[in-house]
Design an enzyme around this catalytic site. Sequence first.
Site, PDB file in Angstrom:
ATOM      1  N   SER A 139       0.871  -1.293  -0.168  1.00 46.73           N
ATOM      2  CA  SER A 139       0.026  -0.074   0.017  1.00 46.73           C
ATOM      3  C   SER A 139       0.927   1.249  -0.012  1.00 46.73           C
ATOM      4  CB  SER A 139      -0.877  -0.129   1.236  1.00 46.73           C
ATOM      5  OG  SER A 139      -1.521   1.336   1.572  1.00 46.73           O
ATOM      6  N   TYR A 152      -2.413  -0.643  10.260  1.00 41.67           N
ATOM      7  CA  TYR A 152      -2.509  -0.909   8.782  1.00 41.67           C
ATOM      8  C   TYR A 152      -1.193  -0.660   8.273  1.00 41.67           C
ATOM      9  CZ  TYR A 152      -4.181  -1.067   4.364  1.00 41.67           C
ATOM     10  OH  TYR A 152      -4.170  -0.907   2.695  1.00 41.67           O
TER      11      TYR A 152
HETATM   12  N1  LIG Z   1      -8.443  -0.244  -1.841  1.00 38.72           N
HETATM   13  C1  LIG Z   1      -7.667   0.498  -1.507  1.00 38.72           C
HETATM   14  O1  LIG Z   1      -7.679   1.868  -1.568  1.00 38.72           O
HETATM   15  C2  LIG Z   1      -6.289   0.056  -1.289  1.00 38.72           C
HETATM   16  C3  LIG Z   1      -5.021   0.901  -1.231  1.00 38.72           C
HETATM   17  C4  LIG Z   1      -3.819   0.130  -0.856  1.00 38.72           C
HETATM   18  C5  LIG Z   1      -3.809  -1.017  -0.841  1.00 38.72           C
HETATM   19  N2  LIG Z   1      -4.689  -2.108  -0.712  1.00 38.72           N
HETATM   20  C6  LIG Z   1      -4.584  -3.334  -0.490  1.00 38.72           C
HETATM   21  O2  LIG Z   1      -5.152  -4.217  -1.662  1.00 38.72           O
HETATM   22  C7  LIG Z   1      -5.652  -5.271  -0.894  1.00 38.72           C
HETATM   23  C8  LIG Z   1      -6.782  -5.793  -1.528  1.00 38.72           C
HETATM   24  O3  LIG Z   1      -7.929  -4.946  -0.899  1.00 38.72           O
HETATM   25  P1  LIG Z   1      -9.165  -4.307  -1.641  1.00 38.72           P
HETATM   26  O4  LIG Z   1      -8.966  -2.842  -1.677  1.00 38.72           O
HETATM   27  O5  LIG Z   1      -9.451  -4.911  -2.890  1.00 38.72           O
HETATM   28  O6  LIG Z   1     -10.214  -4.831  -0.513  1.00 38.72           O
HETATM   29  P2  LIG Z   1     -11.766  -5.713  -0.807  1.00 38.72           P
HETATM   30  O7  LIG Z   1     -12.386  -5.187  -1.774  1.00 38.72           O
HETATM   31  O8  LIG Z   1     -12.285  -5.334   0.587  1.00 38.72           O
HETATM   32  O9  LIG Z   1     -11.106  -7.087  -0.983  1.00 38.72           O
HETATM   33  C9  LIG Z   1     -10.455  -7.567  -0.076  1.00 38.72           C
HETATM   34  C10 LIG Z   1     -10.239  -9.215  -0.323  1.00 38.72           C
HETATM   35  O10 LIG Z   1      -9.441  -9.830   0.714  1.00 38.72           O
HETATM   36  C11 LIG Z   1     -10.248 -10.935   0.954  1.00 38.72           C
HETATM   37  N3  LIG Z   1     -10.083 -11.205   2.398  1.00 38.72           N
HETATM   38  C12 LIG Z   1     -10.033 -10.464   3.520  1.00 38.72           C
HETATM   39  N4  LIG Z   1      -9.683 -11.172   4.747  1.00 38.72           N
HETATM   40  C13 LIG Z   1      -9.423 -12.501   4.132  1.00 38.72           C
HETATM   41  C14 LIG Z   1      -8.916 -13.679   4.724  1.00 38.72           C
HETATM   42  N5  LIG Z   1      -8.882 -13.673   6.223  1.00 38.72           N
HETATM   43  N6  LIG Z   1      -8.662 -14.672   4.121  1.00 38.72           N
HETATM   44  C15 LIG Z   1      -8.535 -14.622   2.732  1.00 38.72           C
HETATM   45  N7  LIG Z   1      -9.076 -13.471   2.105  1.00 38.72           N
HETATM   46  C16 LIG Z   1      -9.487 -12.473   2.659  1.00 38.72           C
HETATM   47  C17 LIG Z   1     -11.627 -10.807   0.825  1.00 38.72           C
HETATM   48  O11 LIG Z   1     -12.417 -11.836   0.697  1.00 38.72           O
HETATM   49  P3  LIG Z   1     -13.214 -12.733   1.762  1.00 38.72           P
HETATM   50  O12 LIG Z   1     -13.748 -11.662   2.509  1.00 38.72           O
HETATM   51  O13 LIG Z   1     -14.294 -13.177   0.755  1.00 38.72           O
HETATM   52  O14 LIG Z   1     -12.340 -13.403   2.422  1.00 38.72           O
HETATM   53  C18 LIG Z   1     -11.617  -9.820  -0.449  1.00 38.72           C
HETATM   54  O15 LIG Z   1     -11.538 -10.506  -1.521  1.00 38.72           O
HETATM   55  C19 LIG Z   1      -5.443  -5.602   0.454  1.00 38.72           C
HETATM   56  O16 LIG Z   1      -4.272  -6.100   0.929  1.00 38.72           O
HETATM   57  C20 LIG Z   1      -5.268  -3.871   0.755  1.00 38.72           C
HETATM   58  O17 LIG Z   1      -4.631  -3.554   1.929  1.00 38.72           O
HETATM   59  C21 LIG Z   1      -6.040  -1.384  -1.128  1.00 38.72           C
END
Ligand SMILES: NC(=O)c1ccc[n+]([C@@H]2O[C@H](COP(=O)([O-])OP(=O)(O)OC[C@H]3O[C@@H](n4cnc5c(N)ncnc54)[C@H](OP(=O)(O)O)[C@@H]3O)[C@@H](O)[C@H]2O)c1
Length: 265
Positions: A139, A152
């Site tokens: 991130s 985080y």
């Molecule tokens: N969106 C942003 O602005 C942003 C910015 C920087 C970094 N990121 C990073 O990008 C990555 C993806 O996030 P996103 O933004 O796509 O969020 P999201 O839309 O909430 O998706 C998160 C995904 O992670 C899975 N997940 C959560 N807990 C889990 C667990 N215990 N075991 C297996 N899978 C799990 C969820 O699936 P289930 O709930 O079905 O398990 C979901 O598919 C994360 O690492 C986040 O820190 C996001």
Amino acid sequence: MEIRTGTRAFITGASRGIGRALAVELASRGAILGLAARSTDELQELAATLPGTHHVLECDVADEAAVRTAVDRFVELAGGIDLLVANAGITHYGPFRDQPLEHAKRMTEINWYGTLYTVHHGLPHMLDAAQGHIVVISSGAALRSFPWAAVYGATKAAQRMFAEALRHELSGTGVSLTTVYPGEIATSLHDHEKDTMPDWYRGGPDAAPASELAKRIVRSVERDDRSLTFPPLVRALGILHNLSPKVSDRLLRALRGGTAAPRRD
Ligand SMILES: NC(=O)c1ccc[n+]([C@@H]2O[C@H](COP(=O)([O-])OP(=O)(O)OC[C@H]3O[C@@H](n4cnc5c(N)ncnc54)[C@H](OP(=O)(O)O)[C@@H]3O)[C@@H](O)[C@H]2O)c1
């Protein structure tokens, strides 16, 4: 590594957001996917809409045995792994002093240990084949950590330092690694806390699209980039913060208001 028909990709957190967008992008290139997450209904629904053959793998990445089982099952079904994506993650934003320890532990278990388990169990398969690529979704918070995101940011920095060292360690093995530093991307990451997000936060449905990030991740894998920052402002912030945290604080106050960097010493 070229992404082409038959590329075997294992993605954690494939049910929503960035992982799902990456699954769509990879499937459009003919990849065979291992779709891992806890929500198997969402994964089944995704698999049914994608071109090609894909494997739904129920997996809580905080559970080491579950990660091992999911990775091994995918290798059994697909015959190997070419691309391993450690993406699953969660957030709990809020002042650290008020944060339940349980939230802090859960972020650590999922974001950091989940990455550790995924790479630990996926890497040997790629090393045996002397080829493959790992993507770690960290991130922008690993480049400059923000108030209310202390834990985080720490989990994302752990991923960063792990990935940075590992990319070097893997030189000459045929396996490589790209670290991704997303800024604010329109996903469901903060849906559970959207009414209590800090003032400096500007993400939400109008933030950068996950589909654009997914295209760039694929391009970075194909170019074997060390890292990818998206949107580009994240890169500028990271560089500036390394040069002078004071100056980056000033910039963040100008862009995001005083809550982004309240201390002026
Ligand atoms: N969106 C942003 O602005 C942003 C910015 C920087 C970094 N990121 C990073 O990008 C990555 C993806 O996030 P996103 O933004 O796509 O969020 P999201 O839309 O909430 O998706 C998160 C995904 O992670 C899975 N997940 C959560 N807990 C889990 C667990 N215990 N075991 C297996 N899978 C799990 C969820 O699936 P289930 O709930 O079905 O398990 C979901 O598919 C994360 O690492 C986040 O820190 C996001």
